[in-house]
Design an enzyme around this catalytic site. Structure first.
Site, PDB file in Angstrom:
ATOM      1  N   VAL A 173       0.815  -1.230   0.000  1.00 41.78           N
ATOM      2  CA  VAL A 173       0.000   0.000   0.000  1.00 41.78           C
ATOM      3  C   VAL A 173       0.843   1.272   0.000  1.00 41.78           C
ATOM      4  O   VAL A 173       0.318   2.366  -0.241  1.00 41.78           O
ATOM      5  CB  VAL A 173      -1.009   0.045   1.185  1.00 41.78           C
ATOM      6  CG1 VAL A 173      -2.007  -1.093   1.110  1.00 41.78           C
ATOM      7  CG2 VAL A 173      -0.304   0.089   2.541  1.00 41.78           C
TER       8      VAL A 173
ATOM      9  N   ASN B 167      -7.334  -1.465   5.265  1.00 46.38           N
ATOM     10  CA  ASN B 167      -7.032  -1.962   6.607  1.00 46.38           C
ATOM     11  C   ASN B 167      -5.535  -2.034   6.888  1.00 46.38           C
ATOM     12  O   ASN B 167      -5.122  -1.898   8.037  1.00 46.38           O
ATOM     13  CB  ASN B 167      -7.665  -3.363   6.761  1.00 46.38           C
ATOM     14  CG  ASN B 167      -7.068  -4.133   7.912  1.00 46.38           C
ATOM     15  OD1 ASN B 167      -7.435  -3.924   9.060  1.00 46.38           O
ATOM     16  ND2 ASN B 167      -6.117  -5.018   7.636  1.00 46.38           N
TER      17      ASN B 167
ATOM     18  N   TYR C  36       2.254   7.375  14.200  1.00 41.29           N
ATOM     19  CA  TYR C  36       1.024   6.567  14.141  1.00 41.29           C
ATOM     20  C   TYR C  36      -0.193   7.455  14.397  1.00 41.29           C
ATOM     21  O   TYR C  36      -1.158   7.442  13.622  1.00 41.29           O
ATOM     22  CB  TYR C  36       1.111   5.451  15.183  1.00 41.29           C
ATOM     23  CG  TYR C  36      -0.046   4.478  15.160  1.00 41.29           C
ATOM     24  CD1 TYR C  36      -0.135   3.495  14.182  1.00 41.29           C
ATOM     25  CD2 TYR C  36      -1.048   4.525  16.131  1.00 41.29           C
ATOM     26  CE1 TYR C  36      -1.191   2.584  14.159  1.00 41.29           C
ATOM     27  CE2 TYR C  36      -2.105   3.622  16.119  1.00 41.29           C
ATOM     28  CZ  TYR C  36      -2.174   2.655  15.132  1.00 41.29           C
ATOM     29  OH  TYR C  36      -3.222   1.765  15.114  1.00 41.29           O
TER      30      TYR C  36
ATOM     31  N   LYS D  13      -3.091   8.300  11.687  1.00 42.70           N
ATOM     32  CA  LYS D  13      -4.457   7.828  11.910  1.00 42.70           C
ATOM     33  C   LYS D  13      -5.431   9.011  12.003  1.00 42.70           C
ATOM     34  O   LYS D  13      -6.571   8.916  11.532  1.00 42.70           O
ATOM     35  CB  LYS D  13      -4.519   6.966  13.175  1.00 42.70           C
ATOM     36  CG  LYS D  13      -3.772   5.649  13.051  1.00 42.70           C
ATOM     37  CD  LYS D  13      -4.424   4.718  12.022  1.00 42.70           C
ATOM     38  CE  LYS D  13      -3.822   3.326  11.996  1.00 42.70           C
ATOM     39  NZ  LYS D  13      -4.462   2.444  11.026  1.00 42.70           N
TER      40      LYS D  13
HETATM   41  N1  LIG Z   1      -4.937  -4.564  16.743  1.00 40.40           N
HETATM   42  C1  LIG Z   1      -5.159  -3.410  17.325  1.00 40.40           C
HETATM   43  O1  LIG Z   1      -5.136  -3.306  18.552  1.00 40.40           O
HETATM   44  C2  LIG Z   1      -5.504  -2.186  16.493  1.00 40.40           C
HETATM   45  C3  LIG Z   1      -5.980  -1.061  17.170  1.00 40.40           C
HETATM   46  C4  LIG Z   1      -6.314   0.084  16.435  1.00 40.40           C
HETATM   47  C5  LIG Z   1      -6.148   0.089  15.060  1.00 40.40           C
HETATM   48  N2  LIG Z   1      -5.679  -1.014  14.427  1.00 40.40           N
HETATM   49  C6  LIG Z   1      -5.533  -0.924  12.963  1.00 40.40           C
HETATM   50  O2  LIG Z   1      -6.145  -2.022  12.344  1.00 40.40           O
HETATM   51  C7  LIG Z   1      -5.456  -2.350  11.147  1.00 40.40           C
HETATM   52  C8  LIG Z   1      -5.089  -3.826  11.177  1.00 40.40           C
HETATM   53  O3  LIG Z   1      -4.264  -4.038  12.311  1.00 40.40           O
HETATM   54  P1  LIG Z   1      -3.932  -5.487  12.903  1.00 40.40           P
HETATM   55  O4  LIG Z   1      -3.820  -5.321  14.371  1.00 40.40           O
HETATM   56  O5  LIG Z   1      -4.807  -6.505  12.330  1.00 40.40           O
HETATM   57  O6  LIG Z   1      -2.429  -5.611  12.348  1.00 40.40           O
HETATM   58  P2  LIG Z   1      -1.569  -6.869  11.839  1.00 40.40           P
HETATM   59  O7  LIG Z   1      -0.153  -6.463  11.971  1.00 40.40           O
HETATM   60  O8  LIG Z   1      -2.032  -8.131  12.483  1.00 40.40           O
HETATM   61  O9  LIG Z   1      -1.975  -6.905  10.291  1.00 40.40           O
HETATM   62  C9  LIG Z   1      -1.626  -5.847   9.462  1.00 40.40           C
HETATM   63  C10 LIG Z   1      -1.773  -6.272   8.024  1.00 40.40           C
HETATM   64  O10 LIG Z   1      -1.366  -5.204   7.185  1.00 40.40           O
HETATM   65  C11 LIG Z   1      -0.410  -5.688   6.266  1.00 40.40           C
HETATM   66  N3  LIG Z   1       0.503  -4.625   5.834  1.00 40.40           N
HETATM   67  C12 LIG Z   1       1.340  -3.869   6.576  1.00 40.40           C
HETATM   68  N4  LIG Z   1       2.014  -3.012   5.784  1.00 40.40           N
HETATM   69  C13 LIG Z   1       1.583  -3.227   4.517  1.00 40.40           C
HETATM   70  C14 LIG Z   1       1.899  -2.687   3.251  1.00 40.40           C
HETATM   71  N5  LIG Z   1       2.833  -1.712   3.117  1.00 40.40           N
HETATM   72  N6  LIG Z   1       1.248  -3.127   2.165  1.00 40.40           N
HETATM   73  C15 LIG Z   1       0.321  -4.106   2.272  1.00 40.40           C
HETATM   74  N7  LIG Z   1      -0.016  -4.685   3.436  1.00 40.40           N
HETATM   75  C16 LIG Z   1       0.610  -4.250   4.538  1.00 40.40           C
HETATM   76  C17 LIG Z   1       0.304  -6.814   7.007  1.00 40.40           C
HETATM   77  O11 LIG Z   1       0.981  -7.681   6.122  1.00 40.40           O
HETATM   78  C18 LIG Z   1      -0.894  -7.466   7.676  1.00 40.40           C
HETATM   79  O12 LIG Z   1      -1.587  -8.276   6.755  1.00 40.40           O
HETATM   80  C19 LIG Z   1      -4.240  -1.439  11.089  1.00 40.40           C
HETATM   81  O13 LIG Z   1      -4.509  -0.333  10.247  1.00 40.40           O
HETATM   82  C20 LIG Z   1      -4.080  -0.992  12.528  1.00 40.40           C
HETATM   83  O14 LIG Z   1      -3.441   0.251  12.657  1.00 40.40           O
HETATM   84  C21 LIG Z   1      -5.338  -2.157  15.109  1.00 40.40           C
END
Ligand SMILES: NC(=O)c1ccc[n+]([C@@H]2O[C@H](COP(=O)([O-])OP(=O)(O)OC[C@H]3O[C@@H](n4cnc5c(N)ncnc54)[C@H](O)[C@@H]3O)[C@@H](O)[C@H]2O)c1
Length: 254
Positions: free
Chosen positions: A63, A89, A155, A159
């Protein structure tokens, strides 16, 4: 089946929240295109979806690169003729003292968590504008785009930018029948977060005490909202930032 016959693209679908959304969308009848950098994981999830009778395609995606995002949208349209739902996402988290944050790390976070979301919105909208039925975009942002946390300058700024981007694009594209909304999760127990908890690097007890519902979230907590926002039931919902955080951002007392 709330998403029957819809074509959905989910970025960052190899793990965590994105994987959960992709599988749930397929269960709701959508054809799902999964995009991420790690093709091994992604192909296994697509196979799992197909094995359960769903429709799925795994495509390599970075992305941070506009061309890569455009290419995945183009391939989706080539395969299935249109794009109805785009879930931006993919994201990375980063915690580092701000005075020492390197330009490279700053760029990595902003390019993934903000630029990547814009590229996804833009590429999806270009296609959705061509379709008479429009489409729907969901950006997965964070409560840390609304409230602040130390050592997360890149971050939080990214966001917050993605939350505002959601509102701008929602009002700009409303007359093109494109809805743009965000889900802003609080702490969600993905494999990654669980790993950090297991290593004792996340003060989970303090986070639970700070959360009015006294727990951290599960991926499952995000899925109903992701389906609802993508479905026709949300046809009058656009420009919304839906926090799913057990009350974290609402809390401002002692
Ligand atoms: N888990 C949490 O507590 C939480 C809280 C708030 C927000 N979020 C947001 O939710 C979303 C998903 O988070 P998660 O916890 O499932 O994370 P995760 O690390 O488990 O998964 C992230 C995914 O994004 C992909 N990714 C990262 N960089 C990329 C790139 N440059 N191109 C393509 N794919 C890429 C990774 O390969 C993975 O599939 C994120 O945007 C994160 O900021 C997560």
């Amino acid at each position: 089946m709330k998403l029957r016959n819809k074509i959905a693209l989910v970025t960052g679908a190899s793990k965590g929240i994105g994987k959960g959304i992709a599988i749930r969308y397929a269960q709701e009848g959508a054809t799902v295109v999964l995009g991420s950098r790690s093709m091994d994981l992604l192909s296994a999830i697509a196979e799992e979806i197909r094995g359960a009778g769903g429709q799925a395609l795994a495509l390599s995606l970075n992305v941070r690169k506009l061309e890569s995002v455009q290419q995945v949208v183009d391939e989706t349209v080539e395969q299935y003729g249109r794009l109805d739902i785009m879930v931006n996402n993919a994201g990375i988290s980063m915690a580092h003292p701000s005075e020492d944050l390197s330009p490279e790390d700053w760029a990595r976070a902003v390019e993934t968590d903000l630029f990547g979301v814009f590229y996804g919105c833009q590429a999806a909208a270009r296609q959705m504008i061509k379709q008479s039925e429009g489409g729907c975009i969901i950006n997965i942002t964070s409560v840390y785009g609304i409230v602040a946390a130390p050592m997360r300058a890149a971050y939080c700024a990214s966001k917050a930018g993605a939350n505002m981007l959601t509102k701008v694009l929602a009002i700009e594209w409303a007359d093109k029948n494109i809805r743009v909304n965000a889900i802003a999760p609080g702490y969600i127990r993905t494999e990654l977060v669980q790993g950090v908890i297991d290593k004792g690097m996340l003060p989970v007890g303090a986070i639970e005490r700070r959360t009015p519902q006294r727990r951290i979230g599960e991926v499952e907590d995000i899925l109903g909202a992701a389906v609802y926002l993508a479905s026709n039931e949300a046809s009058f919902v656009t420009g919304s930032i839906l926090t799913i955080d057990g009350g974290w951002t609402a809390y401002g007392y002692l």
